[in-house]
Motif scaffolding. Structure first.
Motif, PDB file in Angstrom:
ATOM      1  N   ILE A  97       0.844  -1.204   0.000  1.00 35.67           N
ATOM      2  CA  ILE A  97       0.000   0.000   0.000  1.00 35.67           C
ATOM      3  C   ILE A  97       0.873   1.245   0.000  1.00 35.67           C
ATOM      4  O   ILE A  97       0.654   2.195  -0.765  1.00 35.67           O
ATOM      5  CB  ILE A  97      -0.928  -0.006   1.227  1.00 35.67           C
ATOM      6  N   ARG A  98       1.892   1.232   0.848  1.00 32.08           N
ATOM      7  CA  ARG A  98       2.797   2.383   0.943  1.00 32.08           C
ATOM      8  C   ARG A  98       3.512   2.626  -0.379  1.00 32.08           C
ATOM      9  O   ARG A  98       3.629   3.762  -0.856  1.00 32.08           O
ATOM     10  CB  ARG A  98       3.794   2.141   2.081  1.00 32.08           C
ATOM     11  N   ALA A  99       3.959   1.537  -1.016  1.00 26.38           N
ATOM     12  CA  ALA A  99       4.692   1.666  -2.284  1.00 26.38           C
ATOM     13  C   ALA A  99       3.773   2.164  -3.407  1.00 26.38           C
ATOM     14  O   ALA A  99       4.172   3.000  -4.226  1.00 26.38           O
ATOM     15  CB  ALA A  99       5.300   0.313  -2.665  1.00 26.38           C
ATOM     16  N   ALA A 120       0.133   2.164   7.076  1.00 28.34           N
ATOM     17  CA  ALA A 120       1.050   2.525   5.992  1.00 28.34           C
ATOM     18  C   ALA A 120       1.413   4.007   6.019  1.00 28.34           C
ATOM     19  O   ALA A 120       2.208   4.462   5.189  1.00 28.34           O
ATOM     20  CB  ALA A 120       0.427   2.173   4.646  1.00 28.34           C
ATOM     21  N   GLY A 121       0.832   4.763   6.953  1.00 29.37           N
ATOM     22  CA  GLY A 121       1.151   6.180   7.089  1.00 29.37           C
ATOM     23  C   GLY A 121       0.381   7.089   6.154  1.00 29.37           C
ATOM     24  O   GLY A 121       0.711   8.276   6.021  1.00 29.37           O
ATOM     25  N   LEU A 122      -0.703   6.579   5.551  1.00 36.20           N
ATOM     26  CA  LEU A 122      -1.410   7.360   4.537  1.00 36.20           C
ATOM     27  C   LEU A 122      -2.465   8.300   5.109  1.00 36.20           C
ATOM     28  O   LEU A 122      -2.998   9.135   4.377  1.00 36.20           O
ATOM     29  CB  LEU A 122      -2.077   6.428   3.517  1.00 36.20           C
ATOM     30  N   LEU A 123      -2.801   8.169   6.379  1.00 32.64           N
ATOM     31  CA  LEU A 123      -3.853   9.017   6.932  1.00 32.64           C
ATOM     32  C   LEU A 123      -3.316  10.231   7.680  1.00 32.64           C
ATOM     33  O   LEU A 123      -4.098  11.068   8.141  1.00 32.64           O
ATOM     34  CB  LEU A 123      -4.757   8.202   7.869  1.00 32.64           C
ATOM     35  N   GLN A 124      -2.014  10.352   7.798  1.00 25.74           N
ATOM     36  CA  GLN A 124      -1.435  11.476   8.520  1.00 25.74           C
ATOM     37  C   GLN A 124      -1.837  12.800   7.879  1.00 25.74           C
ATOM     38  O   GLN A 124      -1.675  13.003   6.677  1.00 25.74           O
ATOM     39  CB  GLN A 124       0.089  11.362   8.560  1.00 25.74           C
ATOM     40  N   ARG A 125      -2.402  13.678   8.721  1.00 29.66           N
ATOM     41  CA  ARG A 125      -2.827  15.019   8.299  1.00 29.66           C
ATOM     42  C   ARG A 125      -3.831  14.968   7.156  1.00 29.66           C
ATOM     43  O   ARG A 125      -3.873  15.861   6.310  1.00 29.66           O
ATOM     44  CB  ARG A 125      -1.617  15.888   7.933  1.00 29.66           C
ATOM     45  N   ARG A 126      -4.629  13.928   7.113  1.00 29.60           N
ATOM     46  CA  ARG A 126      -5.687  13.812   6.115  1.00 29.60           C
ATOM     47  C   ARG A 126      -7.044  13.630   6.804  1.00 29.60           C
ATOM     48  O   ARG A 126      -7.134  13.142   7.922  1.00 29.60           O
ATOM     49  CB  ARG A 126      -5.457  12.599   5.198  1.00 29.60           C
ATOM     50  N   ARG A 127      -8.095  14.004   6.097  1.00 26.50           N
ATOM     51  CA  ARG A 127      -9.453  13.676   6.518  1.00 26.50           C
ATOM     52  C   ARG A 127      -9.749  12.232   6.112  1.00 26.50           C
ATOM     53  O   ARG A 127      -9.324  11.794   5.051  1.00 26.50           O
ATOM     54  CB  ARG A 127     -10.456  14.630   5.849  1.00 26.50           C
ATOM     55  N   ALA A 128     -10.487  11.528   6.953  1.00 24.70           N
ATOM     56  CA  ALA A 128     -10.763  10.112   6.663  1.00 24.70           C
ATOM     57  C   ALA A 128     -12.014   9.666   7.402  1.00 24.70           C
ATOM     58  O   ALA A 128     -12.511  10.342   8.308  1.00 24.70           O
ATOM     59  CB  ALA A 128      -9.574   9.241   7.071  1.00 24.70           C
ATOM     60  N   THR A 129     -12.522   8.501   7.000  1.00 26.29           N
ATOM     61  CA  THR A 129     -13.644   7.890   7.703  1.00 26.29           C
ATOM     62  C   THR A 129     -13.428   6.386   7.740  1.00 26.29           C
ATOM     63  O   THR A 129     -12.483   5.854   7.148  1.00 26.29           O
ATOM     64  CB  THR A 129     -14.988   8.233   7.026  1.00 26.29           C
ATOM     65  N   THR A 130     -14.282   5.701   8.452  1.00 31.43           N
ATOM     66  CA  THR A 130     -14.297   4.237   8.509  1.00 31.43           C
ATOM     67  C   THR A 130     -15.644   3.826   9.080  1.00 31.43           C
ATOM     68  O   THR A 130     -16.533   4.673   9.239  1.00 31.43           O
ATOM     69  CB  THR A 130     -13.136   3.685   9.347  1.00 31.43           C
ATOM     70  N   ALA A 131     -15.826   2.555   9.386  1.00 30.23           N
ATOM     71  CA  ALA A 131     -17.080   2.103   9.982  1.00 30.23           C
ATOM     72  C   ALA A 131     -17.339   2.868  11.279  1.00 30.23           C
ATOM     73  O   ALA A 131     -16.435   3.023  12.102  1.00 30.23           O
ATOM     74  CB  ALA A 131     -16.986   0.603  10.272  1.00 30.23           C
ATOM     75  N   TRP A 132     -18.568   3.342  11.470  1.00 27.68           N
ATOM     76  CA  TRP A 132     -18.873   4.148  12.655  1.00 27.68           C
ATOM     77  C   TRP A 132     -18.540   3.419  13.949  1.00 27.68           C
ATOM     78  O   TRP A 132     -18.152   4.042  14.937  1.00 27.68           O
ATOM     79  CB  TRP A 132     -20.336   4.587  12.646  1.00 27.68           C
ATOM     80  N   ARG A 140      -8.097   7.302  17.766  1.00 24.08           N
ATOM     81  CA  ARG A 140      -7.077   7.156  18.816  1.00 24.08           C
ATOM     82  C   ARG A 140      -5.737   6.723  18.223  1.00 24.08           C
ATOM     83  O   ARG A 140      -4.679   7.146  18.682  1.00 24.08           O
ATOM     84  CB  ARG A 140      -7.552   6.142  19.864  1.00 24.08           C
ATOM     85  N   ARG A 141      -5.779   5.893  17.189  1.00 23.10           N
ATOM     86  CA  ARG A 141      -4.543   5.420  16.572  1.00 23.10           C
ATOM     87  C   ARG A 141      -3.924   6.475  15.655  1.00 23.10           C
ATOM     88  O   ARG A 141      -2.723   6.414  15.381  1.00 23.10           O
ATOM     89  CB  ARG A 141      -4.811   4.146  15.766  1.00 23.10           C
ATOM     90  N   CYS A 142      -4.735   7.407  15.181  1.00 23.62           N
ATOM     91  CA  CYS A 142      -4.257   8.434  14.243  1.00 23.62           C
ATOM     92  C   CYS A 142      -4.601   9.819  14.777  1.00 23.62           C
ATOM     93  O   CYS A 142      -5.493  10.500  14.235  1.00 23.62           O
ATOM     94  CB  CYS A 142      -4.880   8.238  12.872  1.00 23.62           C
ATOM     95  N   PRO A 143      -3.936  10.259  15.839  1.00 31.33           N
ATOM     96  CA  PRO A 143      -4.310  11.546  16.446  1.00 31.33           C
ATOM     97  C   PRO A 143      -4.099  12.745  15.532  1.00 31.33           C
ATOM     98  O   PRO A 143      -4.697  13.806  15.755  1.00 31.33           O
ATOM     99  CB  PRO A 143      -3.402  11.619  17.684  1.00 31.33           C
ATOM    100  N   ASP A 144      -3.253  12.605  14.509  1.00 33.42           N
ATOM    101  CA  ASP A 144      -3.028  13.731  13.602  1.00 33.42           C
ATOM    102  C   ASP A 144      -3.916  13.652  12.359  1.00 33.42           C
ATOM    103  O   ASP A 144      -3.774  14.452  11.433  1.00 33.42           O
ATOM    104  CB  ASP A 144      -1.563  13.815  13.185  1.00 33.42           C
ATOM    105  N   ALA A 145      -4.841  12.688  12.322  1.00 33.87           N
ATOM    106  CA  ALA A 145      -5.797  12.601  11.221  1.00 33.87           C
ATOM    107  C   ALA A 145      -7.132  13.202  11.671  1.00 33.87           C
ATOM    108  O   ALA A 145      -7.428  13.274  12.866  1.00 33.87           O
ATOM    109  CB  ALA A 145      -6.012  11.145  10.796  1.00 33.87           C
ATOM    110  N   ASP A 146      -7.906  13.655  10.713  1.00 31.75           N
ATOM    111  CA  ASP A 146      -9.225  14.224  10.991  1.00 31.75           C
ATOM    112  C   ASP A 146     -10.269  13.162  10.639  1.00 31.75           C
ATOM    113  O   ASP A 146     -10.712  13.058   9.492  1.00 31.75           O
ATOM    114  CB  ASP A 146      -9.419  15.491  10.148  1.00 31.75           C
TER     115      ASP A 146
END
Length: 322
Positions: A97-99, A120-132, A140-146
């Motif tokens: 995924i990272r590559a 893979a480090g892809l959510l850093q400083r990005r907006r994102a969602t997942t299952a509610w 909690r795992r990505c404190p720098d993600a929105d």
């Protein structure tokens, strides 16, 4: 336009239906578009030679290749599981995924596939969602993600994440709309009996399934608020009931839950209103009063902000038979 090259990343334990869901809808879209339409070249790829998906389904996979878009399905993740232990065996997939992202490939996760993107480090400083159900864990795992748990599909600079399970179809319809046109997307949705007008996963949240936030102090405050849903919110009286200052109550409640007592009360009122809309014939005005709002217009606006639907529309969509 040339055919869009789509790769679906298969890995041990991934949901087989999420491996095939997007390709199947793209196949339907290609049939709808006809021979002159823009097509899709889809491959199920993996860094492994053999992959067994959920339910013991053996998948035929191809080696990783250059694609325009890489789809990462989800897997069976529930609250309380050790996420690190679940992700540890997937180091080859996370590296892939990272590559792919580094090479400029658009990366898309389905449901909790977002946890692989995070690793893979892809959510850093990005907006994102997942299952509610697991949005809090991802936050909690990505404190720098929105993390935006109400959203169905979020795209931010080459990375797309989707909500739970069926949101793969919301993403696929949007992809078809952009690649093949709005008419093809609309017709594909009709053929597949899909709702192409959904805008939020908030109406589907079942609060009793969410991990309970907070500890002793905030739990007591929550209980008092839940027992007095129809009462006027009075921060001073609430603070006096717990023998603390308003400032202390707000600080402690926020430290334990990440929100204010008023925000919790509003969410709790909406949860109760959802239940009444689903299970009773009470009028919207009556339900509004039952959860503490004298003005039905104010209640309707709050309800729509939390669920993405006005009360009458919510009842029409989610009313339980019997």
């Amino acid at each position: 336009m040339s055919a869009l090259r789509v790769g679906v990343l298969a890995y041990p334990g991934c949901f087989a239906s999420e491996v095939f869901g997007v390709p199947d809808l793209l196949t339907m879209a290609a049939h709808v578009a006809g021979p002159d339409g823009c097509g899709y070249e889809v491959a199920i790829v993996s860094p492994r030679r053999r992959v067994t998906a959920s339910g013991g389904a053996a998948l035929e996979v191809a080696p990783l290749r250059e694609v325009d878009l890489l789809v990462v399905p989800g897997f069976a993740l529930v609250p309380g599981l050790d996420v690190d232990a679940e992700l540890a065996p997937l180091a080859p997939e996370i590296a892939a995924i990272r590559a792919q992202a580094a090479a400029g490939t658009v990366v898309v996760s389905i449901c909790v596939g977002a946890f692989l993107l995070a690793e893979a480090g892809l959510l850093q400083r990005r907006r994102a969602t997942t299952a509610w159900l697991l949005a809090g864990e991802l936050a909690r795992r990505c404190p720098d993600a929105d993390i935006r748990p109400e959203c169905l599909v979020v795209t931010d600079t080459g990375v797309t994440t989707t909500a739970a399970f069926s949101a793969m179809y919301d993403f696929a319809l949007d992809l078809i709309r952009r690649h093949s046109g709005a008419g093809v997307a609309r017709a594909t949705a009709r053929v597949a009996l899909l709702d192409d007008a959904r805008s939020s996963q908030a109406p589907y949240v079942e609060a009793r399934l969410l991990p309970r936030a907070g500890n002793a102090f905030s739990q007591q405050v929550m209980r008092r608020l839940d027992q007095n849903l129809a009462a006027r919110y009075d921060l001073v009286a609430l603070s006096q009931a717990f023998r603390v200052s308003t400032r202390t109550l707000l600080r402690r409640f926020a430290e334990e839950t990440g929100q204010s007592p008023l925000e919790y009360l509003q969410s709790s009122r909406v949860r109760r209103a959802r239940h009444l809309l689903e299970t009773t014939d009470r009028t919207v005005a009556g339900i509004s009063a039952a959860v503490g709002y004298r003005d039905p217009g104010t209640f309707a606006a709050l309800f729509a902000r939390h669920t993405g639907r006005r009360p009458r529309d919510y009842r029409a969509a989610f009313r339980r038979a019997g």
